[in-house]
Motif scaffolding. Structure first.
Motif, PDB file in Angstrom:
ATOM      1  N   ILE A 244       1.501 -11.703  -4.240  1.00  0.00           N
ATOM      2  CA  ILE A 244       1.328 -12.310  -5.675  1.00  0.00           C
ATOM      3  C   ILE A 244       0.184 -11.939  -5.967  1.00  0.00           C
ATOM      4  CG2 ILE A 244       0.510 -14.722  -5.078  1.00  0.00           C
ATOM      5  CD1 ILE A 244       2.224 -14.890  -7.569  1.00  0.00           C
ATOM      6  N   THR A 245      -0.499 -12.067  -5.114  1.00  0.00           N
ATOM      7  CA  THR A 245      -2.100 -11.109  -6.104  1.00  0.00           C
ATOM      8  C   THR A 245      -2.583  -9.586  -6.451  1.00  0.00           C
ATOM      9  OG1 THR A 245      -2.634 -10.129  -3.492  1.00  0.00           O
ATOM     10  CG2 THR A 245      -3.690 -12.829  -4.651  1.00  0.00           C
ATOM     11  N   ILE A 246      -1.067  -9.310  -6.071  1.00  0.00           N
ATOM     12  CA  ILE A 246      -0.374  -7.853  -5.922  1.00  0.00           C
ATOM     13  C   ILE A 246       0.390  -7.829  -7.393  1.00  0.00           C
ATOM     14  CG2 ILE A 246       0.705  -5.834  -6.308  1.00  0.00           C
ATOM     15  CD1 ILE A 246       0.866  -5.737  -3.053  1.00  0.00           C
ATOM     16  N   ILE A 247       0.486  -8.409  -8.774  1.00  0.00           N
ATOM     17  CA  ILE A 247       1.406  -8.835  -9.159  1.00  0.00           C
ATOM     18  C   ILE A 247      -0.373  -9.459 -10.701  1.00  0.00           C
ATOM     19  CG2 ILE A 247       2.493  -9.980 -11.339  1.00  0.00           C
ATOM     20  CD1 ILE A 247       3.701  -8.110  -9.960  1.00  0.00           C
ATOM     21  N   ASP A 248      -1.144 -10.354  -9.756  1.00  0.00           N
ATOM     22  CA  ASP A 248      -1.962 -11.074 -10.451  1.00  0.00           C
ATOM     23  C   ASP A 248      -2.962  -9.323 -10.542  1.00  0.00           C
ATOM     24  OD1 ASP A 248      -4.896 -11.458 -11.459  1.00  0.00           O
ATOM     25  OD2 ASP A 248      -4.447 -13.276 -10.462  1.00  0.00           O
ATOM     26  N   GLY A 249      -3.551  -8.654  -9.937  1.00  0.00           N
ATOM     27  CA  GLY A 249      -3.672  -7.418 -10.223  1.00  0.00           C
ATOM     28  C   GLY A 249      -3.692  -6.538 -10.928  1.00  0.00           C
ATOM     29  N   VAL A 250      -2.111  -5.674 -11.302  1.00  0.00           N
ATOM     30  CA  VAL A 250      -1.410  -4.994 -11.967  1.00  0.00           C
ATOM     31  C   VAL A 250      -1.407  -5.796 -13.714  1.00  0.00           C
ATOM     32  CG1 VAL A 250       0.536  -4.329 -12.627  1.00  0.00           C
ATOM     33  CG2 VAL A 250       0.281  -4.503 -10.722  1.00  0.00           C
ATOM     34  N   GLN A 251      -1.341  -7.053 -13.553  1.00  0.00           N
ATOM     35  CA  GLN A 251      -1.536  -7.580 -15.416  1.00  0.00           C
ATOM     36  C   GLN A 251      -2.630  -7.704 -15.631  1.00  0.00           C
ATOM     37  OE1 GLN A 251       0.427 -11.619 -14.848  1.00  0.00           O
ATOM     38  NE2 GLN A 251      -1.438 -12.655 -14.236  1.00  0.00           N
ATOM     39  N   THR A 252      -3.733  -7.799 -14.831  1.00  0.00           N
ATOM     40  CA  THR A 252      -5.051  -8.028 -15.380  1.00  0.00           C
ATOM     41  C   THR A 252      -5.933  -6.542 -15.871  1.00  0.00           C
ATOM     42  OG1 THR A 252      -5.188  -9.772 -13.465  1.00  0.00           O
ATOM     43  CG2 THR A 252      -7.804  -8.303 -13.961  1.00  0.00           C
ATOM     44  N   ALA A 253      -5.342  -5.625 -14.998  1.00  0.00           N
ATOM     45  CA  ALA A 253      -5.373  -3.673 -15.330  1.00  0.00           C
ATOM     46  C   ALA A 253      -5.254  -3.518 -15.875  1.00  0.00           C
ATOM     47  CB  ALA A 253      -5.160  -3.323 -13.718  1.00  0.00           C
ATOM     48  N   GLY A 270      -8.774   1.839 -12.739  1.00  0.00           N
ATOM     49  CA  GLY A 270      -8.358   3.319 -11.986  1.00  0.00           C
ATOM     50  C   GLY A 270      -7.687   2.267 -10.251  1.00  0.00           C
ATOM     51  N   THR A 271      -8.612   0.799 -10.192  1.00  0.00           N
ATOM     52  CA  THR A 271      -8.077   0.401  -8.634  1.00  0.00           C
ATOM     53  C   THR A 271      -6.416  -0.392  -8.857  1.00  0.00           C
ATOM     54  OG1 THR A 271     -10.338  -0.292  -8.365  1.00  0.00           O
ATOM     55  CG2 THR A 271      -8.582  -1.497  -6.877  1.00  0.00           C
ATOM     56  N   GLY A 272      -6.059  -0.627 -10.764  1.00  0.00           N
ATOM     57  CA  GLY A 272      -5.029  -1.276 -11.058  1.00  0.00           C
ATOM     58  C   GLY A 272      -4.280  -0.213 -10.889  1.00  0.00           C
ATOM     59  N   LEU A 273      -3.951   1.206 -10.925  1.00  0.00           N
ATOM     60  CA  LEU A 273      -3.248   2.679 -10.879  1.00  0.00           C
ATOM     61  C   LEU A 273      -3.026   2.048  -9.465  1.00  0.00           C
ATOM     62  CD1 LEU A 273      -4.562   5.380 -12.802  1.00  0.00           C
ATOM     63  CD2 LEU A 273      -2.438   4.311 -13.126  1.00  0.00           C
ATOM     64  N   VAL A 274      -3.324   2.064  -8.107  1.00  0.00           N
ATOM     65  CA  VAL A 274      -3.371   1.877  -6.433  1.00  0.00           C
ATOM     66  C   VAL A 274      -2.692   0.558  -7.198  1.00  0.00           C
ATOM     67  CG1 VAL A 274      -4.290   1.375  -4.859  1.00  0.00           C
ATOM     68  CG2 VAL A 274      -5.032   3.154  -6.592  1.00  0.00           C
ATOM     69  N   TYR A 275      -2.727  -0.583  -7.902  1.00  0.00           N
ATOM     70  CA  TYR A 275      -1.925  -1.780  -7.538  1.00  0.00           C
ATOM     71  C   TYR A 275      -0.643  -1.415  -7.966  1.00  0.00           C
ATOM     72  CZ  TYR A 275      -5.554  -5.286  -7.106  1.00  0.00           C
ATOM     73  OH  TYR A 275      -6.481  -6.020  -6.096  1.00  0.00           O
ATOM     74  N   VAL A 276      -0.401  -0.586  -8.751  1.00  0.00           N
ATOM     75  CA  VAL A 276       1.174  -0.147  -9.110  1.00  0.00           C
ATOM     76  C   VAL A 276       1.956   0.749  -8.344  1.00  0.00           C
ATOM     77  CG1 VAL A 276       2.486   1.107 -11.311  1.00  0.00           C
ATOM     78  CG2 VAL A 276       0.138  -0.230 -12.002  1.00  0.00           C
ATOM     79  N   LEU A 277       1.329   1.694  -7.981  1.00  0.00           N
ATOM     80  CA  LEU A 277       1.665   2.409  -6.712  1.00  0.00           C
ATOM     81  C   LEU A 277       2.402   1.427  -6.061  1.00  0.00           C
ATOM     82  CD1 LEU A 277      -0.996   5.576  -6.869  1.00  0.00           C
ATOM     83  CD2 LEU A 277       1.948   5.225  -8.253  1.00  0.00           C
ATOM     84  N   VAL A 278       1.376   0.880  -5.406  1.00  0.00           N
ATOM     85  CA  VAL A 278       1.770  -0.119  -4.052  1.00  0.00           C
ATOM     86  C   VAL A 278       3.255  -0.969  -4.195  1.00  0.00           C
ATOM     87  CG1 VAL A 278       1.238  -2.165  -2.759  1.00  0.00           C
ATOM     88  CG2 VAL A 278      -0.345  -0.204  -3.109  1.00  0.00           C
ATOM     89  N   LEU A 279       2.712  -1.138  -6.305  1.00  0.00           N
ATOM     90  CA  LEU A 279       3.956  -2.331  -6.327  1.00  0.00           C
ATOM     91  C   LEU A 279       5.182  -1.222  -6.612  1.00  0.00           C
ATOM     92  CD1 LEU A 279       4.380  -4.982  -7.976  1.00  0.00           C
ATOM     93  CD2 LEU A 279       4.454  -3.934  -9.904  1.00  0.00           C
ATOM     94  N   LEU A 280       5.175  -0.592  -7.217  1.00  0.00           N
ATOM     95  CA  LEU A 280       6.644   0.280  -7.068  1.00  0.00           C
ATOM     96  C   LEU A 280       6.973   0.738  -5.551  1.00  0.00           C
ATOM     97  CD1 LEU A 280       5.665   2.997  -9.776  1.00  0.00           C
ATOM     98  CD2 LEU A 280       6.925   0.359  -9.782  1.00  0.00           C
ATOM     99  N   GLY A 281       6.336   0.942  -5.120  1.00  0.00           N
ATOM    100  CA  GLY A 281       6.308   1.696  -3.488  1.00  0.00           C
ATOM    101  C   GLY A 281       7.017   0.467  -2.054  1.00  0.00           C
ATOM    102  N   LEU A 282       6.490  -1.161  -2.563  1.00  0.00           N
ATOM    103  CA  LEU A 282       7.247  -1.816  -1.959  1.00  0.00           C
ATOM    104  C   LEU A 282       7.843  -2.548  -2.555  1.00  0.00           C
ATOM    105  CD1 LEU A 282       3.355  -4.337  -1.761  1.00  0.00           C
ATOM    106  CD2 LEU A 282       4.784  -3.914   0.528  1.00  0.00           C
ATOM    107  N   ILE A 283       8.742  -2.110  -4.065  1.00  0.00           N
ATOM    108  CA  ILE A 283       9.706  -2.128  -4.462  1.00  0.00           C
ATOM    109  C   ILE A 283      11.266  -0.967  -3.840  1.00  0.00           C
ATOM    110  CG2 ILE A 283      11.219  -2.196  -6.596  1.00  0.00           C
ATOM    111  CD1 ILE A 283       8.993  -3.220  -8.198  1.00  0.00           C
ATOM    112  N   ALA A 284      10.600  -0.466  -4.372  1.00  0.00           N
ATOM    113  CA  ALA A 284      11.379   1.040  -3.771  1.00  0.00           C
ATOM    114  C   ALA A 284      11.845   0.729  -1.977  1.00  0.00           C
ATOM    115  CB  ALA A 284      10.874   2.692  -3.950  1.00  0.00           C
TER     116      ALA A 284
END
Length: 299
Positions: A244-253, A270-284
């Motif tokens: 849930i904090t990953i989603i929070d970080g992506v939408q904040t960024a 910058g950090t938000g891009l890492v959040y996006v990569l982690v999010l996509l990585g978890l889904i994949a």
């Protein structure tokens, strides 16, 4: 003729009952995949199942939508200039309800097939591992999107009835839909992976609740400690360890949301891009783990 001879002759008679090969249309994998998706999506809300199975999902859906309806009623009655809750904040506020729904329905989607060993029967038809995983993943994500998107639709309709700015409300509604779509994919993937590890539905429910609750509680506690110790730079990075904090970080960024992190300090671009990569990585990664799991189960 003796009776036993008559009985023997009757037993030896071969009857031509007209068996013929099926020559009609064969609907194939695509139809089977769509049917499995439809059945799984309906099952996530108890449709086509017993009345008892409908209670929990429908109750959670009502609880999810009720605050939105109250907010809309208050907004229309008081002629406010803007909604008291942003579209991107709604799912974060009601994450406990989303977690309970996910925990109750993900094991229902996959654990019964494992428990009653029906997965090999699926694969005995013109359907492959990928078809099964895609159908289950898409159905669970769609069920979560309905759960999280319906309140946003209520908020949007209420905002328009309250004659709030159309452009602002449409932009906020679109941002909220993107946020809950990402949340639905992430929660569906993680919960299905956990539920597919055990044929016991009760164990699956407990494991999903534990994963979502413990991870969020631990991350929030560590973030609070880091904030109290003036280590604000690490607050955003700690948020990478809970769904849930990953989603929070992506939408904040990227979606103009306000952060629920301590002090409202969310990740920058910058950090938000890492959040996006982690999010996509978890889904994949969730999809890959499900494929690996069902390659073994379907043997």
């Amino acid at each position: 003729m003796p009776p036993e001879t008559v009985t023997q002759q009757r037993a030896d008679v071969i009857h031509n009952i007209g068996y013929r090969h099926y020559e009609g249309p064969r609907l194939g994998r695509a139809y089977a995949r769509r049917s499995l998706f439809s059945q799984s999506l309906r099952g996530a809300y108890g449709l086509g199942r017993s009345a008892k199975s409908k209670v929990a999902p429908m109750l959670l859906f009502a609880v999810m939508c009720m605050p939105a309806a109250i907010i809309v009623a208050v907004a229309i009655a008081t002629n406010v200039d803007q909604l008291p809750v942003k579209y991107t904040r709604y799912a974060i506020m009601l994450q406990a309800v989303i977690g309970l729904y996910t925990a109750s329905q993900a094991p229902q989607s996959v654990s019964r097939d494992l428990r009653f060993k029906t997965v090999p029967l699926y694969f005995s038809r013109p359907i492959e591992t990928m078809d099964y995983v895609v159908a289950k993943f898409a159905a669970m994500a769609s069920a979560l999107f309905i759960l999280t998107g319906a309140p946003l639709l209520i908020l949007y309709a209420g905002a328009l009835l309250a004659k709030l700015d159309f452009a602002d409300q449409t932009k906020g509604f679109a941002q909220g839909l993107v946020s809950v779509a990402l949340l639905s994919l992430l929660f569906a993937g993680i919960s299905l992976v956990v539920a597919a590890l055990t044929p016991r539905r009760g164990f699956g429910v407990a494991a999903v609740i534990a994963l979502l609750t413990i991870s969020y509680g631990a991350v929030s506690a560590v973030q609070a400690i880091a904030w109290d110790q003036a280590n604000t730079g690490s607050v955003s990075w700690i948020g990478l360890f809970s769904p849930i904090t990953i989603i929070d970080g992506v939408q904040t960024a990227f979606l103009g949301a306000s952060s629920s992190f301590p002090g409202g300090v969310g990740p920058g671009t910058g950090t938000g891009l890492v959040y996006v990569l982690v999010l996509l990585g978890l889904i994949a990664g969730s999809y890959g783990l499900l494929m690996r799991r069902y390659r073994k189960v379907g043997l």
